[in-house]
Write a protein that holds these residues in place. Sequence first.
Motif, short mmCIF file in Angstrom:
data_model
loop_
_atom_site.label_atom_id
_atom_site.label_comp_id
_atom_site.label_asym_id
_atom_site.label_seq_id
_atom_site.Cartn_x
_atom_site.Cartn_y
_atom_site.Cartn_z
N ASP A 8 41.42 44.96 35.23
CA ASP A 8 42.77 45.81 35.04
C ASP A 8 43.41 45.12 33.88
N HIS A 33 30.17 48.61 28.35
CA HIS A 33 30.02 47.81 29.32
C HIS A 33 31.22 47.20 30.17
N ARG A 58 26.76 51.71 20.53
CA ARG A 58 27.98 51.13 20.84
C ARG A 58 29.11 50.57 19.99
N ASN A 80 34.27 43.68 35.14
CA ASN A 80 34.72 43.76 36.73
C ASN A 80 33.96 42.95 37.33
N GLN A 137 31.74 47.68 33.11
CA GLN A 137 31.45 47.38 34.53
C GLN A 137 31.37 45.93 34.68
N1 LIG Z 1 39.35 46.98 36.91
C1 LIG Z 1 39.23 48.23 36.76
N2 LIG Z 1 37.95 48.97 36.82
C2 LIG Z 1 37.88 50.37 36.91
C3 LIG Z 1 39.00 51.01 37.20
N3 LIG Z 1 38.60 52.47 37.07
C4 LIG Z 1 37.30 52.45 36.97
N4 LIG Z 1 36.86 51.20 36.71
C5 LIG Z 1 35.43 50.58 36.72
O1 LIG Z 1 35.14 51.11 35.40
C6 LIG Z 1 33.63 51.01 35.20
C7 LIG Z 1 33.51 52.18 34.33
O2 LIG Z 1 32.15 51.91 34.06
P1 LIG Z 1 31.24 52.91 33.08
O3 LIG Z 1 32.03 53.37 31.78
O4 LIG Z 1 30.59 53.83 33.85
O5 LIG Z 1 30.12 52.00 32.65
P2 LIG Z 1 30.51 50.75 31.43
O6 LIG Z 1 29.96 49.36 32.22
O7 LIG Z 1 31.63 50.84 30.75
O8 LIG Z 1 29.09 50.89 30.63
P3 LIG Z 1 29.11 52.04 29.49
O9 LIG Z 1 30.09 53.06 29.43
O10 LIG Z 1 27.63 52.55 29.44
O11 LIG Z 1 29.17 51.02 28.16
C8 LIG Z 1 33.08 51.19 36.70
O12 LIG Z 1 32.62 50.07 37.02
C9 LIG Z 1 34.50 51.34 37.43
O13 LIG Z 1 34.29 50.92 38.84
C10 LIG Z 1 40.47 50.44 37.21
O14 LIG Z 1 41.41 51.17 37.43
N5 LIG Z 1 40.39 49.10 37.07
#
Ligand SMILES: Nc1nc2c(ncn2[C@@H]2O[C@H](COP(=O)(O)OP(=O)(O)OP(=O)(O)O)[C@@H](O)[C@H]2O)c(=O)[nH]1
Length: 850
Positions: free
Chosen positions: A445, A431, A545, A436, A433
């Motif tokens: 980050d 999670h 998870r 962020n 996301q």
């Molecule tokens: N802060 C930040 N966020 C990033 C970066 N690259 C990707 N993201 C974000 O990382 C998040 C990855 O989300 P996912 O792995 O798809 O989903 P999640 O919320 O982790 O959910 P699950 O993986 O299902 O547990 C996305 O919202 C991307 O926008 C980065 O360099 N910095």
Amino acid sequence: MPLLRKLLSSWLRMGTYTRLFVPIFALIAVVVCVRYSLLIEAEAADANLRYQLDAQELGDYLNTTLKSGLALPDRAALETALAGALLLNQDASAVRLDYPGGHLEAVRSVKPEPTGPAWFQALHALQPLSRELALSTNATLEMTFEPTLPLNRVWHTVRQQAQISALNVGLIYLLLGLLIYSNKRMLARLARATDRFQAGEHGVRLPLRGTLEARALAATFNNMAQEVQALVGSLQRSQRQLGEQLAQTRSAQAQLLAEKERIEVTLASIGDAVVTTDLAGRILTFNAVAQTLTGLDEAQARGMELHQAFVLANNFGQHSLLKAMAAIYAGGAVVKAGGQSLRHLSGQVRMVEYTAAAIRDSAGRVQGSVLVFRDVSEKRHLIQQMSWQSNHDVLTGLPNRAALSSRFEQELEQARERQQLLAVCLFDLDHFQGINQGLGQAVGDEVLKQVASRLHDFAGQRHYVARLGGDEFVLLLPQMDGRGAVEQAMARLLAALALDYQCDGETVKMSASVGVALYRDGETSADQLLRHADQALYQAKITGRNRYHFFDADLDEQVRTHHNRRTEVRAALRGGEMRLYYQPKLNMRRGRIVGMEALLRWQHPERGVVGPMDFLPFVEHTDLIVDIGEWVLREALRQLQSWRGFDPDWVVSVNIAARHFQRNDFVERLTAILAEFPDVPPYMLELEILESSALSDVGHVRAIMLACQALGISFALDDFGTGYSSMSYLKRLPADVLKVDQSFVRNMLVDRDDRHLVSAVIGLARAFELGVIAEGVETVAHGALLMRLGCDLAQGFGIARPMPSAEVLPWVSAFDTAPVWQAAALLPPIAHQQSDDGAGRAQDGAALAG
Ligand SMILES: Nc1nc2c(ncn2[C@@H]2O[C@H](COP(=O)(O)OP(=O)(O)OP(=O)(O)O)[C@@H](O)[C@H]2O)c(=O)[nH]1
């Protein structure tokens, strides 16, 4: 004399015609004067002669006639004779006879009047006459004559002649005038034509008409005009050619100037240093960059030998430059050299690369040389940086996917050769996301950096960790002793990753899931291992998870199927195989259709119409669900656009998946989609979200709902009753409508618990002042009970099945509220606490339906 000269000079100043007319007029006047003085003289002489003769004859006559009368003397006869004498000669004015017996006299009583003008009378051309005759018998006769009548005759003749002459002269003048007039017109035409010609109308010509002279003159003029025109034409052509040549020359000159200026500006502003030399190697020009790189200004550099200004730090470089320049002066080809150290006047050394070439004249002879060099220190640094970046992730400093791929191949090769165990561990934060969205990208980050750091610490020298992108990391564990060792490592790592993160003074909780693929032996690729780790990760995610999962070959097939399905669904969406079916929503009490629910179908080329439950589960955890959701929104709005004319009060509801709805940019993108359909008012759109999806993050969901409601969109909580939502949650969610789940509605006629639940949901809606709609109405009995419980809105197979859009309007037009619905509407309401009893009465409704 002076008068004559004056007259002559004023005559000479007159026009041709006046000059001609004056002498002619004078000549005619002289001739007329002479002629008429002679005429008057001749006529007067003639008249005088006759006048004298007539007087003579009268005397003779009276001498004879009076003789007998005098002899007697008979006075009467004498008187008669005298009176007759006056009658015989009209000129005689008086006759007097003196005879011995007395005297007698006859006098003309009426004297003739002179007809001529005074000046004529003044000429006295004839004088009065007096004659005395001595008659035989002592008698004397005295006769007096007046010349009035002969003079009148003379005047008559003169006047007649004058009139004839005047007519002649008049005619002559008229003819002369006509001649002159026509000549004058011709000359005027000529003058006009000449003026126009002079004004540049070279095509002007005179008409060939009129007198011979006029035609000749016109022909002459025309010939002349033609020749002049031809001449002017050729002059103009040559002038034009000259002008064009001049313009070309000027433009070429301007181009040359611009070119020169451009070259100068280019040289001055060019990013490269440019130096030109003559054949002896002496510097002629030295641009700004050359000055900066060498530390010499142009005045200092000009005249120096090239190698004195362009000083290369090592001897070999200097020697090569001298050799290259000598070759160039001898007509050699372009020389390029990189990696040279240029010494600045201050002693500082920079890395440069240079190109030297000969400057030639138009005949190809070498005139000098041009040396172009640039500072590549920055570039070198950049190249180093880029090379680092191409293999590293900028945010975390870990190796990136490219670096991993080559290291992976090495590790795999080594594991294969040494027959060792290699574990490929794919980490994905849980999670992430949410971090962020909730705490901001910067915190996200920071978490990523700290995760990277913890992984890196764990990896040490022995293992290898890389960031794949987003929140995914790969850890390669070579030379592992067995699956147990890997499991231990994973447990330790997950525990380390699950420790709190401190970001900007905030404590962030975060866990990770890991998918592990093990290489033991055999032929397998790095890609395949990574894919296996990915599938294992998927399992770790779906099984809760914050855990690791080892790749399981049996599960592989299943995952592969999922993957294939996802691919199929994506292709179906792109290929236009998705459809929206519409199920009417009915206000049972009013018997009026109030809107539709849009339901997704897949028009499969082989399997026919496929329901959403058969394909949405494969994609609801991927971003494909967002694409599908946006397609549904657009399609429903397009449909609403055409239904608006039919019923502007309809509301079409669209189901939105949780993943789609909770995206950060949901409201922004929805606004953009609405803007594509400006004719559809947003209140016609209702979004249905699952009660369960709304529960995950009430604060976030509430914010999105409020933002959408601000756009005019309403919300229904779908499948209400299945999510076990607490009252406090419901209070916080700004829903407009609760949708009673069909599973309760369907069984409420027979299942008391379900009936209680339906009644409770309706009561809840009433308590929160929300609308309520029941799905799963299969019979009129269902509808009757719902109305009695206080829910007038319903949808279900008992009203209509979902249908393609084309069938909706015909269905609505044909829809007739059966009498049973109206009868059901008349049944009294059931108080909520009495709903048990109501069930009994609901059976009545069922009977009605039957
Ligand atoms: N802060 C930040 N966020 C990033 C970066 N690259 C990707 N993201 C974000 O990382 C998040 C990855 O989300 P996912 O792995 O798809 O989903 P999640 O919320 O982790 O959910 P699950 O993986 O299902 O547990 C996305 O919202 C991307 O926008 C980065 O360099 N910095």
